[in-house]
Motif scaffolding. Structure first.
Motif, short mmCIF file in Angstrom:
data_model
loop_
_atom_site.label_atom_id
_atom_site.label_comp_id
_atom_site.label_asym_id
_atom_site.label_seq_id
_atom_site.Cartn_x
_atom_site.Cartn_y
_atom_site.Cartn_z
N HIS A 1 -0.16 11.26 3.70
CA HIS A 1 0.62 12.24 4.47
C HIS A 1 -0.16 13.52 4.69
O HIS A 1 -0.28 14.01 5.82
CB HIS A 1 1.94 12.53 3.76
CG HIS A 1 2.89 11.37 3.83
ND1 HIS A 1 4.04 11.29 3.09
CD2 HIS A 1 2.82 10.21 4.54
CE1 HIS A 1 4.66 10.15 3.34
NE2 HIS A 1 3.94 9.47 4.22
N THR B 1 2.58 19.60 3.00
CA THR B 1 3.76 18.76 2.74
C THR B 1 4.95 19.23 3.57
O THR B 1 5.64 18.42 4.19
CB THR B 1 4.12 18.81 1.24
OG1 THR B 1 2.93 18.55 0.49
CG2 THR B 1 5.16 17.79 0.89
N HIS C 1 -7.44 3.80 7.02
CA HIS C 1 -6.06 3.43 6.70
C HIS C 1 -5.28 3.04 7.97
O HIS C 1 -4.52 2.08 7.98
CB HIS C 1 -5.36 4.58 5.98
CG HIS C 1 -3.92 4.32 5.71
ND1 HIS C 1 -3.48 3.36 4.83
CD2 HIS C 1 -2.79 4.88 6.24
CE1 HIS C 1 -2.16 3.34 4.82
NE2 HIS C 1 -1.72 4.26 5.67
N MET D 1 0.85 -1.21 0.00
CA MET D 1 0.00 0.00 0.00
C MET D 1 0.88 1.25 0.00
O MET D 1 1.91 1.29 0.68
CB MET D 1 -0.87 -0.01 1.25
CG MET D 1 -1.87 1.12 1.26
SD MET D 1 -2.85 1.09 2.75
CE MET D 1 -3.85 -0.36 2.50
N ASP D 2 0.49 2.25 -0.75
CA ASP D 2 1.26 3.49 -0.79
C ASP D 2 0.75 4.42 0.30
O ASP D 2 -0.35 4.96 0.22
CB ASP D 2 1.12 4.13 -2.17
CG ASP D 2 1.97 5.39 -2.27
OD1 ASP D 2 2.88 5.55 -1.41
OD2 ASP D 2 1.73 6.18 -3.19
N CYS D 3 1.58 4.61 1.31
CA CYS D 3 1.16 5.44 2.44
C CYS D 3 1.31 6.93 2.16
O CYS D 3 0.75 7.75 2.87
CB CYS D 3 1.97 5.07 3.68
SG CYS D 3 1.59 3.42 4.27
N SER D 4 2.13 7.28 1.13
CA SER D 4 2.44 8.70 0.94
C SER D 4 1.19 9.53 0.63
O SER D 4 1.14 10.71 0.95
CB SER D 4 3.48 8.87 -0.16
OG SER D 4 2.91 8.45 -1.39
N GLU D 5 0.18 8.88 0.05
CA GLU D 5 -1.04 9.65 -0.24
C GLU D 5 -1.79 10.02 1.03
O GLU D 5 -2.70 10.85 0.99
CB GLU D 5 -1.96 8.85 -1.17
CG GLU D 5 -2.46 7.56 -0.56
CD GLU D 5 -3.41 6.81 -1.49
OE1 GLU D 5 -4.56 7.26 -1.57
OE2 GLU D 5 -2.98 5.83 -2.13
N CYS E 1 -2.80 -0.05 8.82
CA CYS E 1 -1.36 0.20 8.66
C CYS E 1 -0.74 0.61 10.01
O CYS E 1 -0.98 1.71 10.49
CB CYS E 1 -1.15 1.30 7.62
SG CYS E 1 0.57 1.78 7.44
N CYS F 1 1.76 3.77 9.83
CA CYS F 1 1.15 5.10 9.83
C CYS F 1 0.56 5.42 11.20
O CYS F 1 0.54 6.57 11.63
CB CYS F 1 0.09 5.21 8.75
SG CYS F 1 0.84 5.48 7.12
#
Lengths: 230, 212
Positions: free
Chosen positions: A7, B183, A29, A1-5, A33, A36
């Motif tokens: 952030h 960010t 999420h 799974m892409d956690c960066s989305e 996870c 995270c």
């Protein structure tokens, strides 16, 4: 799974600026996870630590409103400067305007000074002052000196008188002030003495009462202890 | 009979009840005293923000004064597209950036620099992070950690954490998109976390997941 989305949404959640939809997504999420979950908890901790940073207390300083020259004054100043510059330039250029002989004539550029027009043998200007009698001048000078001396004396006398007056006034004021101070100190002293006396007598009474109470208690204790003993 | 001071204070209370935008409008209509109320309201906050951005009390005083002077001069032309406070912070931020650039990024003399390779290190050992915390020096540790951040991360952390601005307000003050603000904040907080953990600050370690 892409956690960066997650952030950015996590930052929204961290600062309580997330809408219901974002909150739900992040919650979903986090339930899946652990990384995270850990991350968000750590960021909460960082936020808590950030609160420890204190700034010094700054004192208020009065705002010095800048002095502003109104626009109308600027225009006036500009006009004046222009006038001055024009005048200066014309002056430097050695302008010569003649209008007494026929039509106007304006000539720029320095011209040679015209010396002794007409009569080269005219007497020197200093000759005019020589017409005064030197004796008269001496007389006038003496009169002036005498008058000045007289005025100086009068002025000096007046100053001395003023200084004397001022000193007398000051002495009188100081006397009155001193008397006031003395009586004030006296009053304060009497008041303090009265308070000390009152305090002492209060303490005395209290100590007396305490002593009496202690004696009484000791009496009781004595009685009690005697009673217990067989 | 109302005394002079009573009249003055009631006047101030009336002013304090006015919103920034109302005070700005009053100023723009020639009521220059309205600026005093604005300054009264924002001076300490601006000084605090500048102090955190530059790490210098002297800069905080000077640059805050300068920021208000600039605001005073420019307020006539302020169109109200942004909130007054965002606009004011923008002025202060620009002044800070100028000052920092002139100093070539050398803003803080961190405790680390002082103790590593300095005379202090020679005289006695560097105190452990625990000692420093116990000496109530967490404030200094945090200050050093924030100072060590890149400028853009430091700015958003200070505006968010200490000035309590919304993401939108920060975006206006920094003239960047809101997502950029977030960010930078995420990265800055991550850096802070690593540094604090390295310094042994307790509590930076993971704790059970908070409720959201």
């Amino acid at each position: 799974m892409d956690c960066s989305e997650f952030h950015e949404p996590m930052i929204d959640v961290l600062y309580g600026e997330a809408d219901a939809d974002t909150s739900r997504k992040v919650e979903q999420h986090l339930s899946e996870c652990s990384a995270c979950r850990e991350e968000l908890a750590a960021l909460h901790a960082v936020k808590r630590h950030l609160a420890a940073w204190k700034t010094p207390r700054f004192s208020r300083r009065p705002f010095r409103r800048p002095f502003e020259i109104p626009a109308s004054l600027w225009r006036l100043a500009a006009a004046a400067a222009l006038l001055l510059a024009t005048g200066g330039a014309l002056g430097l250029s050695g302008i010569e305007v003649a209008y007494d002989k026929g039509p106007w004539t304006v000539r720029l550029g320095r011209s040679e000074p015209v010396a002794n027009i007409g009569s080269p043998s005219a007497p020197a200007p200093s000759a005019k002052s020589a017409s005064f009698d030197s004796g008269t001048i001496e007389e006038l000078r003496a009169a002036l000196r005498a008058e000045t001396a007289l005025q100086e004396d009068a002025l000096l006398n007046r100053f001395e008188q003023m200084i004397r007056d001022s000193e007398t006034r000051q002495m009188r004021a100081r006397g009155v002030h001193l008397a006031d101070l003395k009586s004030a100190i006296d009053r304060q002293r009497r008041y303090d003495m009265a308070r000390v006396t009152a305090g002492l007598s209060y303490l005395d009474g209290k100590t007396g009462a305490d002593m009496a109470r202690t004696t009484e208690l000791m009496g009781y204790m004595l009685q009690a202890s005697q009673r217990r003993e067989p | 009979m109302p005394t002079v001071s009573a009249r003055v204070s009631s006047y101030k209370i009336v002013r304090m009840g006015m919103q920034d935008e109302e005070l700005v409008a009053a100023f723009q209509q020639g009521d220059y005293a309205a600026f005093d109320s604005l300054m009264f309201r924002w001076e300490r906050k601006i000084q605090g923000a500048i102090y955190r951005l530059t790490g210098s009390e002297e800069d905080a005083r000077d640059l805050a004064q300068e920021a208000f002077l600039r605001a005073y001069r420019a307020l006539k032309g302020f169109k109200g597209e942004a909130r007054f406070s965002s606009w004011l912070y923008q002025i202060a931020l620009n002044l800070c950036r100028d000052r920092m650039r002139r100093r070539k990024g050398k803003t803080w003399v961190s405790l680390e620099e002082l103790t590593e390779g300095g005379e202090i290190a020679a005289s006695h050992a560097r105190p452990s992070a625990l000692d420093m915390i116990e000496a109530r020096d967490l404030s200094r540790i945090v200050a050093d950690a924030v100072a060590a951040l890149p400028e853009e991360q430091r700015e958003v952390i200070i505006l968010k954490e200490y000035e309590g601005m919304t993401f939108a307000e920060i975006a206006t003050a920094l003239e960047v998109p809101i997502s950029t603000v977030k960010t930078r904040l995420y990265r800055g907080l991550g850096q802070m976390r690593r540094r604090l953990e390295r310094d042994g600050v307790r509590g930076a370690a993971p704790v059970p997941a908070p409720t959201i």
